[in-house]
Design an enzyme around this catalytic site. Structure first.
Site, PDB file in Angstrom:
ATOM      1  N   VAL A 156       4.739   1.187   0.583  1.00  0.00           N
ATOM      2  CA  VAL A 156       5.221  -0.017   1.577  1.00  0.00           C
ATOM      3  C   VAL A 156       5.284  -1.117   0.605  1.00  0.00           C
ATOM      4  CG1 VAL A 156       5.353  -0.988   3.540  1.00  0.00           C
ATOM      5  CG2 VAL A 156       4.769   1.261   3.670  1.00  0.00           C
ATOM      6  N   GLY A 194       0.776  -1.361   0.009  1.00  0.00           N
ATOM      7  CA  GLY A 194       0.195   0.035  -0.226  1.00  0.00           C
ATOM      8  C   GLY A 194       0.808   1.155  -0.035  1.00  0.00           C
ATOM      9  N   LYS A 232       9.783   0.614   3.190  1.00  0.00           N
ATOM     10  CA  LYS A 232       9.161   2.069   2.762  1.00  0.00           C
ATOM     11  C   LYS A 232      10.009   2.864   1.676  1.00  0.00           C
ATOM     12  CE  LYS A 232       5.990   5.389   4.592  1.00  0.00           C
ATOM     13  NZ  LYS A 232       5.046   5.677   5.716  1.00  0.00           N
ATOM     14  N   GLY A 269       1.150   5.390   1.326  1.00  0.00           N
ATOM     15  CA  GLY A 269       0.646   6.612   2.282  1.00  0.00           C
ATOM     16  C   GLY A 269       1.086   7.894   1.794  1.00  0.00           C
ATOM     17  N   ASP A 313       0.761  11.863  14.183  1.00  0.00           N
ATOM     18  CA  ASP A 313      -0.337  10.988  13.247  1.00  0.00           C
ATOM     19  C   ASP A 313      -0.962   9.859  14.035  1.00  0.00           C
ATOM     20  OD1 ASP A 313      -2.068  11.158  11.251  1.00  0.00           O
ATOM     21  OD2 ASP A 313      -0.487  10.458   9.857  1.00  0.00           O
TER      22      ASP A 313
HETATM   23  N1  LIG Z   1       6.227  -3.141   8.704  1.00  0.00           N
HETATM   24  C1  LIG Z   1       4.986  -3.411   7.967  1.00  0.00           C
HETATM   25  N2  LIG Z   1       4.396  -4.651   7.838  1.00  0.00           N
HETATM   26  C2  LIG Z   1       3.494  -5.031   7.086  1.00  0.00           C
HETATM   27  N3  LIG Z   1       2.678  -4.128   6.531  1.00  0.00           N
HETATM   28  C3  LIG Z   1       3.109  -2.732   6.543  1.00  0.00           C
HETATM   29  C4  LIG Z   1       4.171  -2.383   7.454  1.00  0.00           C
HETATM   30  N4  LIG Z   1       4.346  -1.195   7.452  1.00  0.00           N
HETATM   31  C5  LIG Z   1       3.282  -0.580   6.624  1.00  0.00           C
HETATM   32  N5  LIG Z   1       2.509  -1.569   6.208  1.00  0.00           N
HETATM   33  C6  LIG Z   1       1.278  -1.495   5.444  1.00  0.00           C
HETATM   34  O1  LIG Z   1       1.670  -0.671   4.166  1.00  0.00           O
HETATM   35  C7  LIG Z   1       0.350  -0.140   3.809  1.00  0.00           C
HETATM   36  C8  LIG Z   1       1.009   1.503   3.617  1.00  0.00           C
HETATM   37  O2  LIG Z   1       1.573   2.137   4.673  1.00  0.00           O
HETATM   38  P1  LIG Z   1       1.980   3.576   4.809  1.00  0.00           P
HETATM   39  O3  LIG Z   1       2.670   3.555   6.160  1.00  0.00           O
HETATM   40  O4  LIG Z   1       2.506   3.922   3.417  1.00  0.00           O
HETATM   41  O5  LIG Z   1       0.614   4.227   4.819  1.00  0.00           O
HETATM   42  P2  LIG Z   1       0.145   5.299   5.533  1.00  0.00           P
HETATM   43  O6  LIG Z   1      -0.006   5.258   7.105  1.00  0.00           O
HETATM   44  O7  LIG Z   1      -1.207   5.995   5.039  1.00  0.00           O
HETATM   45  O8  LIG Z   1       1.259   6.362   5.456  1.00  0.00           O
HETATM   46  P3  LIG Z   1       1.281   7.963   5.857  1.00  0.00           P
HETATM   47  O9  LIG Z   1       1.088   8.253   7.258  1.00  0.00           O
HETATM   48  O10 LIG Z   1       2.789   8.340   5.403  1.00  0.00           O
HETATM   49  O11 LIG Z   1       0.390   8.529   5.017  1.00  0.00           O
HETATM   50  C9  LIG Z   1      -0.495  -0.058   4.844  1.00  0.00           C
HETATM   51  O12 LIG Z   1      -1.523  -1.295   4.354  1.00  0.00           O
HETATM   52  C10 LIG Z   1       0.371  -0.736   6.126  1.00  0.00           C
HETATM   53  O13 LIG Z   1      -0.650  -1.427   6.931  1.00  0.00           O
END
Ligand SMILES: Nc1ncnc2c1ncn2[C@@H]1O[C@H](COP(=O)(O)OP(=O)(O)OP(=O)(O)O)[C@@H](O)[C@H]1O
Length: 528
Positions: free
Chosen positions: A62, A55, A77, A57, A172
């Site tokens: 990620v 996904g 990431k 963010g 956040d």
């Molecule tokens: N360490 C991890 N292991 C498994 N899945 C992860 C991990 N870190 C993030 N994810 C998953 O990856 C996806 C994208 O995460 P990301 O942090 O980019 O989203 P976000 O919280 O919207 O970011 P941001 O806060 O920068 O807007 C999400 O579905 C999240 O659950």
């Protein structure tokens, strides 16, 4: 956690059209799920194979990957290509990894590596978690039982306490940033993700002054503490507020109504939870940070006591003194955000002046300008709201439309305010009601009732959110800038405080349009 859902409730893996934050190039429209991804199958830094996309963010995507040498699952990431050109953003991204890796706590995701690729793309490597974020959980299961919420909240509070001691404010906290997995037979084991928006007390240690000068209000609508909306000095207690909002969301499926200037708890939709938990949430969600828990540790302690049935200590005077670590104070001034450490040295000085006892009851940090630790003087917020319903034993949640009073002008500064980042963080909200914001663009004010550009953006970005007819209302301040707290989404007569509103407020605040000063806009959107 996804940037997909602005209030932290959306799916974890997809990037729906309503997801302004997640697409790699918002101007080009959202990224399609089937879009080719050149990183898939590749090897990063000679040892991390990129297997699939999990996904994306605000700043990065990620990926699930494999550590080829150790044959171990990892998550990577990677900074979005459009941000790759901006050294400031890349710096923040690396900072995210560096600071998060230093927290080292059982309930904080473990960062194992970070760096830059040959072509300058920043990345960091994490333990790969199996499970889902809390946004997915609450979307699928609906409101959770209070015992589960207490257990979850306590873990997050402990993670925050560790981060705050380390000098990091998350900024956040929301369901999408808290990952739920099964560990040691606990199906609700939590790891806090994404310190990407966190600002670091020790930023200057790395010679990175730009980290303090974003000039933007970061966070996710609904979880942003009132003092940030007001443009006041803020500190680690913004995380305590956000955690209160998160627990409210888990308990009720709804965000707590934003009631700037009102500390009355009667509007919280918490009838079904024990009074002790209601009291904890009221304190965590107090409008005045001085009335909140002074530390995440204190909040965790009350949650633990509630779970153990030993009662909670809600008397502010019974709280332990502020942590001795370098708690962070974020101060907004004419140059943007700056940071101050509430160091023990400061405490000693205060002690020397004989007023330590006074401040230890109210403050954990002493910002140089407007101390959030001190009681806020009653501010004449112009709450333009309908008469509140008469007190009732269990009143329904009432959404209060807000019109924030534009704050006092910033103190004179020899330097002009820094330019806004070329591309704000997806969750960045231009604090139009805040003092140090850049002057509104001298655009041609749009005639009332025909905000075509915003309508287009909201249609495109919030399309999935509006599966029903919705009326949006918002208000411009005296300078023609949108007042974030004024945005309301109405379905019939009901005010929503969910995806529709948060998606809309994000789009509206990103639009940077000049509005007719003082105008209240009402715009109807048909479903579909
Ligand atoms: N360490 C991890 N292991 C498994 N899945 C992860 C991990 N870190 C993030 N994810 C998953 O990856 C996806 C994208 O995460 P990301 O942090 O980019 O989203 P976000 O919280 O919207 O970011 P941001 O806060 O920068 O807007 C999400 O579905 C999240 O659950």
């Amino acid at each position: 956690m996804t940037g997909d859902d602005v209030d932290g409730t959306g799916p974890t893996q997809a990037s729906p059209p309503g997801d302004a934050p997640t697409d790699l190039a918002s101007d080009a429209g959202p990224r399609r799920a089937d879009a080719p991804d050149s990183l898939l199958g590749g090897v990063l830094a000679g040892r991390y194979r990129i297997d699939r996309r999990l996904g994306s963010g605000g700043m990065g995507a990620v990926y699930a990957g494999t550590h080829l040498l150790l044959d171990r699952p990892i998550a990577v990431k990677i900074i979005k290509p459009r941000f790759g050109d901006d050294p400031g953003i890349a710096q923040r991204f690396i900072q995210e990894a560096r600071t998060a890796s230093g927290i080292a706590h059982a309930h904080v995701v473990e960062i194992t590596d970070f760096g830059e690729t040959e072509n300058g793309t920043a990345f960091f490597v994490m333990e790969r978690l199996e499970g889902e974020d809390l946004a997915a959980t609450v979307t699928r299961e609906g409101p959770l039982g209070w015992q589960r919420v207490v257990h979850i909240g306590e873990q997050i509070a402990r993670a925050l306490a560790a981060a705050h001691k380390h000098g990091v404010v998350h900024r956040d906290i929301k369901p999408a940033n808290c990952f739920r997995l099964t560990r040691d037979d606990d199906p609700d084991y939590i790891k806090v993700l994404d310190f990407g928006l966190a600002k670091v007390v020790g930023a200057s240690r790395h010679g990175d002054a730009s980290l303090t000068q974003t000039g933007a209000l970061l966070g996710t609508p609904g979880y942003i503490a009132p003092e940030l909306y007001r443009g006041l000095a803020a500190d680690h207690r913004v995380d305590i507020y956000a955690l209160g909002a998160l627990m409210h969301k888990l308990l009720t499926g709804e965000l707590p109504p934003m009631r700037l200037g009102l500390d009355g708890p009667s509007e919280l939709a918490l009838a079904a939870v024990p009074p002790g938990l209601q009291a904890i949430l009221r304190r965590a969600l107090a409008d005045d940070p001085a009335a909140r828990y002074p530390t995440a540790q204190a909040l965790a302690g009350d949650l633990r006591r509630l779970a153990a049935g030993t009662g909670v200590s809600l008397d502010p005077g019974s709280d332990p003194p502020a942590a001795s670590g370098p708690l962070l104070t974020v101060t907004r001034d004419a140059r943007g955000l700056s940071f101050t450490i509430g160091a023990p040295l400061l405490g000693a000085l205060v002690l020397g002046l004989g007023v330590f006892a006074y401040f230890s009851l109210r403050a954990v940090a002493l910002p140089p300008t407007e101390p959030v630790g001190a009681p806020l003087a009653p501010r004449p917020l112009e709450l333009q709201r309908p008469a509140l319903p008469p007190p009732a034993p269990v009143p329904p949640p009432v959404a209060v439309p807000l019109a924030l009073e534009p704050a006092a002008p910033p103190p004179a500064s020899p330097d002009p305010p820094p330019p806004a980042p070329s591309e704000p963080s997806p969750t960045a909200i231009d604090p139009s009601a805040a003092p140090p914001g850049p002057a509104p663009k001298a655009g041609k004010p749009l005639p009332p009732g025909s905000p075509a550009a915003v309508q287009k953006a909201i249609r495109r970005r919030c399309g999935e959110t509006f599966g029903y007819d919705v009326t949006l209302q918002w208000k411009a301040d005296a300078d023609g800038r949108l007042i974030p707290g004024s945005v309301k989404a109405l379905v019939g007569k009901r005010t929503l405080l969910n995806d529709a509103e948060t998606c809309a407020v994000r789009q509206l605040t990103r639009s940077e349009l000049a509005w007719t000063p003082g105008e209240t806009y009402t715009h109807k959107f048909k479903a579909g």
